[in-house]
Design a protein around this motif. Structure first.
Motif, mmCIF file in Angstrom:
data_model
loop_
_atom_site.group_PDB
_atom_site.id
_atom_site.type_symbol
_atom_site.label_atom_id
_atom_site.label_comp_id
_atom_site.label_asym_id
_atom_site.label_seq_id
_atom_site.Cartn_x
_atom_site.Cartn_y
_atom_site.Cartn_z
ATOM 1 N N LEU A 90 9.273 -12.257 -4.002
ATOM 2 C CA LEU A 90 10.493 -11.720 -3.391
ATOM 3 C C LEU A 90 10.119 -10.769 -2.252
ATOM 4 N N PRO A 91 10.990 -10.640 -1.243
ATOM 5 C CA PRO A 91 10.706 -9.688 -0.163
ATOM 6 C C PRO A 91 10.812 -8.248 -0.678
ATOM 7 N N GLY A 92 10.156 -7.320 0.008
ATOM 8 C CA GLY A 92 10.093 -5.939 -0.452
ATOM 9 C C GLY A 92 11.347 -5.090 -0.265
ATOM 10 N N PRO A 93 12.029 -5.182 0.883
ATOM 11 C CA PRO A 93 13.164 -4.268 1.086
ATOM 12 C C PRO A 93 14.250 -4.484 0.025
ATOM 13 N N PRO A 94 14.609 -3.424 -0.686
ATOM 14 C CA PRO A 94 15.583 -3.566 -1.768
ATOM 15 C C PRO A 94 16.903 -4.199 -1.332
ATOM 16 N N ILE B 39 6.654 5.467 -0.803
ATOM 17 C CA ILE B 39 7.967 5.007 -1.286
ATOM 18 C C ILE B 39 7.973 4.987 -2.804
ATOM 19 N N LEU B 40 9.166 5.100 -3.329
ATOM 20 C CA LEU B 40 9.334 5.000 -4.771
ATOM 21 C C LEU B 40 9.564 3.536 -5.101
ATOM 22 N N ASN B 41 8.866 3.066 -6.105
ATOM 23 C CA ASN B 41 8.945 1.654 -6.467
ATOM 24 C C ASN B 41 10.224 1.369 -7.242
ATOM 25 N N THR B 42 11.309 1.199 -6.508
ATOM 26 C CA THR B 42 12.590 0.944 -7.174
ATOM 27 C C THR B 42 12.750 -0.533 -7.513
ATOM 28 N N ASN B 43 11.977 -1.396 -6.851
ATOM 29 C CA ASN B 43 12.107 -2.835 -7.121
ATOM 30 C C ASN B 43 11.737 -3.180 -8.555
ATOM 31 N N SER B 44 10.663 -2.554 -9.060
ATOM 32 C CA SER B 44 10.240 -2.902 -10.420
ATOM 33 C C SER B 44 11.296 -2.457 -11.427
ATOM 34 N N ASP C 127 -0.656 -7.770 8.058
ATOM 35 C CA ASP C 127 -0.955 -7.093 6.788
ATOM 36 C C ASP C 127 -0.068 -7.583 5.645
ATOM 37 N N ASP C 128 0.802 -8.542 5.913
ATOM 38 C CA ASP C 128 1.591 -9.144 4.836
ATOM 39 C C ASP C 128 0.848 -10.375 4.340
ATOM 40 N N VAL C 129 0.221 -10.243 3.177
ATOM 41 C CA VAL C 129 -0.750 -11.264 2.775
ATOM 42 C C VAL C 129 -0.387 -11.958 1.463
ATOM 43 N N THR D 202 0.843 -1.200 0.000
ATOM 44 C CA THR D 202 0.000 0.000 0.000
ATOM 45 C C THR D 202 0.877 1.248 0.000
ATOM 46 N N GLU D 203 2.069 1.131 0.599
ATOM 47 C CA GLU D 203 3.005 2.267 0.620
ATOM 48 C C GLU D 203 3.302 2.797 -0.781
ATOM 49 N N ILE D 204 3.336 1.910 -1.747
ATOM 50 C CA ILE D 204 3.614 2.333 -3.127
ATOM 51 C C ILE D 204 2.430 3.131 -3.655
ATOM 52 N N SER E 111 7.091 -8.428 -5.610
ATOM 53 C CA SER E 111 7.952 -8.002 -4.521
ATOM 54 C C SER E 111 7.070 -7.461 -3.418
ATOM 55 N N GLY E 112 7.430 -7.788 -2.182
ATOM 56 C CA GLY E 112 6.738 -7.215 -1.021
ATOM 57 C C GLY E 112 5.664 -8.106 -0.431
ATOM 58 N N GLY E 113 5.302 -7.735 0.785
ATOM 59 C CA GLY E 113 4.215 -8.422 1.475
ATOM 60 C C GLY E 113 4.570 -9.799 2.007
ATOM 61 N N LEU E 114 5.878 -10.041 2.220
ATOM 62 C CA LEU E 114 6.294 -11.347 2.756
ATOM 63 C C LEU E 114 6.621 -11.259 4.241
ATOM 64 N N GLY E 115 6.392 -10.109 4.811
ATOM 65 C CA GLY E 115 6.759 -9.885 6.210
ATOM 66 C C GLY E 115 5.940 -10.719 7.176
ATOM 67 N N PRO E 116 6.267 -10.615 8.463
ATOM 68 C CA PRO E 116 5.636 -11.477 9.463
ATOM 69 C C PRO E 116 4.292 -10.964 9.968
HETATM 70 P P1 ATP Z 1 9.396 -7.242 5.541
HETATM 71 O O1 ATP Z 1 9.907 -8.610 5.810
HETATM 72 O O2 ATP Z 1 10.403 -6.170 5.901
HETATM 73 O O3 ATP Z 1 8.014 -6.944 6.067
HETATM 74 P P2 ATP Z 1 8.100 -7.492 2.977
HETATM 75 O O4 ATP Z 1 8.514 -8.494 1.997
HETATM 76 O O5 ATP Z 1 6.836 -7.720 3.739
HETATM 77 O O6 ATP Z 1 9.302 -7.191 3.935
HETATM 78 P P3 ATP Z 1 6.983 -4.941 2.461
HETATM 79 O O7 ATP Z 1 6.428 -4.983 3.845
HETATM 80 O O8 ATP Z 1 6.058 -4.879 1.346
HETATM 81 O O9 ATP Z 1 7.970 -6.145 2.238
HETATM 82 O O10 ATP Z 1 8.001 -3.748 2.349
HETATM 83 C C1 ATP Z 1 9.004 -3.574 3.312
HETATM 84 C C2 ATP Z 1 9.812 -2.347 2.942
HETATM 85 O O11 ATP Z 1 10.525 -2.596 1.740
HETATM 86 C C3 ATP Z 1 8.995 -1.108 2.642
HETATM 87 O O12 ATP Z 1 8.704 -0.354 3.766
HETATM 88 C C4 ATP Z 1 9.884 -0.369 1.714
HETATM 89 O O13 ATP Z 1 10.825 0.374 2.417
HETATM 90 C C5 ATP Z 1 10.571 -1.442 0.941
HETATM 91 N N1 ATP Z 1 9.879 -1.734 -0.330
HETATM 92 C C6 ATP Z 1 8.834 -2.545 -0.509
HETATM 93 N N2 ATP Z 1 8.448 -2.590 -1.782
HETATM 94 C C7 ATP Z 1 9.293 -1.775 -2.442
HETATM 95 C C8 ATP Z 1 9.443 -1.399 -3.799
HETATM 96 N N3 ATP Z 1 8.625 -1.866 -4.736
HETATM 97 N N4 ATP Z 1 10.429 -0.549 -4.120
HETATM 98 C C9 ATP Z 1 11.241 -0.064 -3.176
HETATM 99 N N5 ATP Z 1 11.158 -0.387 -1.876
HETATM 100 C C10 ATP Z 1 10.210 -1.228 -1.505
#
Ligand code: ATP
Length: 417
Positions: A153-157, A17-22, A74-76, A10-12, A66-71
């Protein structure tokens, strides 16, 4: 093979945050000759995520999220994928043990939330994340005839980037039986022409299809022709790029000032160094921008002596010896003033070349005869002094920027003579 990238968070969507992962993933896939057809961003919402997976997999053979793999709750991503695939979530023992071990080192214990990260859709491959806890997950779906792949993939770059490059990409290339292809990108940089002047001359090139393509991009004060060349080996890809580069150079001659990381200021610097020449600048409406560009290049003290920002007429007169009658009769923005400024700065600084810029940066101060954007540029050299004029467009800053870049290009062309 068609690939799509799905950025989850949702942050994107709310712009935090800027979507640098894509961008990172697209660049890596391009380097490996995997075509990306679409980027999608979606919030951490199980239903919308499910739909996003479904739609992407209808179009593409490979979907990388990318993202949403956290514990946290809201990581779904994993749950949404399992639900879409109709698969059970199963505990992945090695992940559990790896995370438990990591936590122990830090004096922490496994808890219910972190345990969530150890569940993966049945039948997935799991790649441990050395920089964090959430692993990457690769899973396959589709029919025998049409296999589809999903990589989470996890979200943090700082976690995603090494995990993708070191582990996920090699596995993808292996599982998808993608032959490693070599990929060369070469940007040919053209100054002094605008996109609409360049495009008609390269019509045929712009229509080329992979493995060898050319794209056109307008940049401030220049045009970039980007060659993309794919082949089974590096040598072949380089040959393709070199062939097109030669073709473009032939068409545009000295308008091509360099390739890839070359800038106008570095190209000018190289020429001055090679010829053992020095320069000084006299700037009015650019307020020092030309000098600033020149000094961006490391080692520019070898050829750039200095400059005068002659903004007020008194400074043009007192420091650069522009005659009062020229300033009164022709005006500060005139061919004569530009010429006098360039000649004077050249002599005063004992430089081989003097470059002067005087113009109307706006937004006010324009007249019918001398509109906003009109800029005179003079280049005084050992043999002659030339004056050019041009009307630049845009806001004040755009006019200043393109006037400074135009002066660099005129100097470059004079050095080539
Ligand atoms: P975590 O294990 O840290 O919860 P996650 O896989 O659940 O990781 P997210 O919760 O979606 O990932 O994002 C964690 C952080 O990673 C965000 O707060 C942000 O700083 C960064 N991040 C996520 N997606 C992107 C993206 N597309 N581009 C750049 N940074 C991103």
């Amino acid at each position: 093979l068609k690939a799509e990238i799905l950025s989850i968070g949702t942050e994107i969507l709310v712009g935090s945050i800027l979507n640098t992962n894509s961008r990172f993933l697209s660049a890596k896939l391009a380097e490996n000759a995997i075509d990306v057809y679409r980027h999608t961003s979606v919030g951490d919402n199980p239903e919308r995520l499910k739909t996003a997976f479904k739609e992407a997999l209808e179009r593409a053979d490979l979907v990388i999220s990318s993202g949403g793999l956290g514990p946290t709750e809201d990581d779904v991503t994993v749950r949404a994928l399992a639900s879409f695939l109709g698969r059970k979530l199963v505990l992945h023992r090695p992940t559990y043990e790896a995370i438990a071990k990591k936590l122990k080192v830090r004096g922490r214990r496994m808890n219910r939330l972190i345990t969530r990260q150890c569940f993966v859709p049945q039948g997935s491959r799991v790649l441990q994340n050395d920089r964090g806890t959430a692993p990457a997950i690769l899973t396959r779906t589709g029919t025998q005839g049409q296999r589809k792949w999903i990589l989470l993939l996890p979200g943090p770059p700082r976690e995603l980037e090494p995990l993708f490059t070191q582990k996920a990409l090699p596995l993808l290339l292996h599982c998808l039986k993608i032959k490693r292809q070599a990929f060369v990108i070469r940007s040919v940089r053209i100054a002094g022409l605008v996109e609409v002047e360049v495009a008609p001359k390269v019509k045929a090139l712009l229509k080329m299809k992979p493995p060898l393509t050319v794209g056109i991009y307008a940049k401030p004060g220049e045009v970039e022709l980007k060659i993309m060349s794919k082949a089974s080996g590096k040598a072949g890809a380089l040959r393709g790029a070199a062939r097109l580069e030669a073709l473009i150079r032939k068409k545009f001659g000295s308008a091509v000032y360099g390739v890839d990381g070359e800038t106008l200021q570095s190209a000018v610097g190289k020429l001055l160094k090679k010829r053992g020449r020095t320069i000084a600048a006299a700037e009015s409406c650019t307020g020092g921008r030309l000098s600033s560009l020149l000094t961006e290049v490391p080692g520019s003290s070898d050829y750039f002596l200095g400059g005068v920002i002659a903004y007020h007429n008194r400074v043009k007169r007192d420091l650069l010896s522009v005659r009062q009658d020229i300033l009164e009769k022709r005006g500060a923005v005139s061919e004569e003033t530009a010429k006098a400024m360039a000649k004077s700065v050249r002599v005063k600084f004992k430089a081989d070349f003097g470059v002067a810029i005087t113009g109307i940066a706006g937004p006010s101060g324009g007249t019918q005869r001398k509109p906003v954007g009109l800029v005179y540029t003079a280049v005084a050299g050992p043999k002659r002094t030339r004056v050019f004029h041009k009307i630049h467009f845009g806001a004040r800053r755009d006019i200043q920027e393109s006037a400074a870049r135009n002066a660099l290009n005129l100097l470059r062309l004079e050095l080539l003579k």
